[in-house]
Scaffold this motif. Structure first.
Motif, PDB file in Angstrom:
ATOM      1  N   THR A  82       0.857  -1.189   0.000  1.00 19.22           N
ATOM      2  CA  THR A  82       0.000   0.000   0.000  1.00 19.22           C
ATOM      3  C   THR A  82       0.890   1.235   0.000  1.00 19.22           C
ATOM      4  O   THR A  82       1.722   1.424   0.897  1.00 19.22           O
ATOM      5  CB  THR A  82      -0.929   0.021   1.217  1.00 19.22           C
ATOM      6  OG1 THR A  82      -0.158  -0.032   2.418  1.00 19.22           O
ATOM      7  CG2 THR A  82      -1.885  -1.165   1.176  1.00 19.22           C
ATOM      8  N   ARG A 125      -2.786   4.583  -2.794  1.00 16.78           N
ATOM      9  CA  ARG A 125      -3.682   5.259  -1.856  1.00 16.78           C
ATOM     10  C   ARG A 125      -3.502   6.778  -1.982  1.00 16.78           C
ATOM     11  O   ARG A 125      -2.732   7.381  -1.238  1.00 16.78           O
ATOM     12  CB  ARG A 125      -3.393   4.819  -0.423  1.00 16.78           C
ATOM     13  CG  ARG A 125      -3.496   3.310  -0.176  1.00 16.78           C
ATOM     14  CD  ARG A 125      -4.924   2.837  -0.164  1.00 16.78           C
ATOM     15  NE  ARG A 125      -5.001   1.393   0.074  1.00 16.78           N
ATOM     16  CZ  ARG A 125      -5.119   0.845   1.285  1.00 16.78           C
ATOM     17  NH1 ARG A 125      -5.141   1.613   2.369  1.00 16.78           N
ATOM     18  NH2 ARG A 125      -5.209  -0.475   1.403  1.00 16.78           N
ATOM     19  N   GLY A 135      -0.842   8.659   7.367  1.00 13.93           N
ATOM     20  CA  GLY A 135      -1.123   7.310   6.897  1.00 13.93           C
ATOM     21  C   GLY A 135       0.026   6.359   7.147  1.00 13.93           C
ATOM     22  O   GLY A 135      -0.165   5.210   7.558  1.00 13.93           O
ATOM     23  N   SER A 138       0.479   5.814  11.040  1.00 12.24           N
ATOM     24  CA  SER A 138      -0.556   4.981  11.644  1.00 12.24           C
ATOM     25  C   SER A 138      -0.544   3.552  11.119  1.00 12.24           C
ATOM     26  O   SER A 138      -1.216   2.678  11.665  1.00 12.24           O
ATOM     27  CB  SER A 138      -1.939   5.586  11.371  1.00 12.24           C
ATOM     28  OG  SER A 138      -2.248   5.527   9.980  1.00 12.24           O
ATOM     29  N   GLN A 140      -1.643   2.773   8.097  1.00 10.73           N
ATOM     30  CA  GLN A 140      -2.669   2.607   7.068  1.00 10.73           C
ATOM     31  C   GLN A 140      -2.045   2.415   5.693  1.00 10.73           C
ATOM     32  O   GLN A 140      -2.629   1.771   4.827  1.00 10.73           O
ATOM     33  CB  GLN A 140      -3.621   3.812   7.068  1.00 10.73           C
ATOM     34  CG  GLN A 140      -4.488   3.900   8.303  1.00 10.73           C
ATOM     35  CD  GLN A 140      -5.425   5.088   8.250  1.00 10.73           C
ATOM     36  OE1 GLN A 140      -5.226   6.018   7.468  1.00 10.73           O
ATOM     37  NE2 GLN A 140      -6.454   5.077   9.086  1.00 10.73           N
ATOM     38  N   THR A 141      -0.879   2.993   5.473  1.00  8.26           N
ATOM     39  CA  THR A 141      -0.112   2.751   4.258  1.00  8.26           C
ATOM     40  C   THR A 141       1.266   2.242   4.654  1.00  8.26           C
ATOM     41  O   THR A 141       1.804   2.612   5.706  1.00  8.26           O
ATOM     42  CB  THR A 141       0.036   4.028   3.396  1.00  8.26           C
ATOM     43  OG1 THR A 141       0.524   5.104   4.209  1.00  8.26           O
ATOM     44  CG2 THR A 141      -1.298   4.426   2.789  1.00  8.26           C
TER      45      THR A 141
END
Length: 331
Positions: A82, A125, A135, A138, A140-141
């Motif tokens: 990601t 993303r 991102g 955290s 998330q990516t």
């Protein structure tokens, strides 16, 4: 394209975001017939072209098992990499294709060959500049590949694997009497345009201070947020030169055919600056990213991507992990 956050001290060292640049460049340039890669192209007078269609026919790379083996287990098991991309960029880094939906450019191409080397599917993303960092932090990516400059402050939270030199360039109109800008004395007495809150503004301010201390004429520094505004000022003679990120300057020179670059310097001024893939600190991914870039350099895909977007002058010989970054504000 979403609006771009105003640059702040926190994002200095990255390229100046140009929210309207993609639309401007599309307006400035002629759309040619479909190129060899398919889709529309933007072409300059010499016939050089960039594919701006959603059908990118990206350069691909073969997986390298020993490098893929360096990927942390959680990411490897997901089968995906990601990657965060800032949607506030400018051609040819990150920008939207002619369909206004597909994110294309140099950074997405680099991400593709890195994912290929790691035997992972690229999962893009798109996000805002600020959320690009959140991102990654955290989780998330997995990584941000979006013209992020290495700084000492950022190294507190992130790990970096370099893939391009960070440079900025002076741009003048065709026919300008200015032939070269390479040192502070060259900007004395000139009207130079720049984006506020960026490393290129810092460079100009330092150069102007040095010139005035030496008794040279002051530089008039003019600030622009809109690409349409500063290119109009350049064409009309209200600016002698524009100082911007080299990739966007080169792209405009190539596609519009109305200007030329007359000097390129480090994005850190007197200090080398590096663009790098950014991942969360100590998550174990950075070594795999660096090895993937090194492999792409060795097998040629890296240079193909640079050449595709006219960024050959920002090539690195190898990826460096967590190099010396731009100094902290207080240093």
């Amino acid at each position: 394209m979403p609006p771009t956050p105003t640059p702040t001290a926190a994002n200095r060292g990255a390229f100046a975001p140009l929210a309207t640049a993609a639309a401007l460049l599309l307006a400035l340039t002629a759309c040619g017939s479909p190129g060899e890669e398919g889709g529309d192209t933007e072409a300059d007078a010499s016939g050089a072209a960039f594919n701006t269609s959603p059908e990118q026919d990206r350069i691909r790379a073969e997986p390298v098992p020993e490098i893929a083996g360096l990927v942390p287990g959680e990411i490897r098991d997901s089968g995906r990499l990601t990657v965060g991309f800032s949607t506030g960029g400018a051609p040819p880094l990150n920008f939207y294709a002619d369909d206004d939906e597909t994110l294309i450019g140099h950074e997405t191409d680099i991400a593709q060959i890195v994912a290929d080397k790691l035997d992972l599917e690229l999962d893009p993303r798109p996000t805002s500049w600020d959320n690009l960092f959140l991102g990654v932090e955290s989780g998330q990516t997995d990584v941000a590949i979006s013209n992020v400059t290495v700084t000492e402050e950022r190294k507190d939270l992130y790990d970096f694997a370099t893939y391009r030199i960070d440079t900025v360039s002076f741009e003048v109109t065709e026919g300008s009497e200015i032939e070269e800008i390479s040192e502070p004395a060259d900007v004395a007495g000139l009207r130079i345009g720049v984006d506020a809150g960026t490393n290129q503004e810092d460079i100009l301010l330092r150069w102007d201070e040095e010139n005035q201390e030496a008794g040279l004429e002051a530089t008039e520094i003019l600030y622009y947020e809109s690409a349409a505004d500063y290119y109009l000022a350049l064409r009309s003679g209200r600016l002698d030169a524009w100082l911007g990120p080299t990739p966007s300057v080169n792209y405009h020179v190539e596609t519009a055919g109305e200007s030329t670059a007359v000097g390129t310097i480090s994005g850190g001024g007197d200090i080398r600056a590096d663009i790098a893939a950014m991942t969360r600190k100590d998550n174990g991914l950075v070594e795999a990213l660096g090895a993937a870039v090194d492999s792409a350099i060795e097998t040629g895909e890296y240079q193909e991507v640079l050449d595709r977007w006219a960024l050959g002058n920002e090539a690195v010989e190898s990826s460096e992990i967590n190099p010396q970054g731009l100094p902290r504000e207080e240093e």
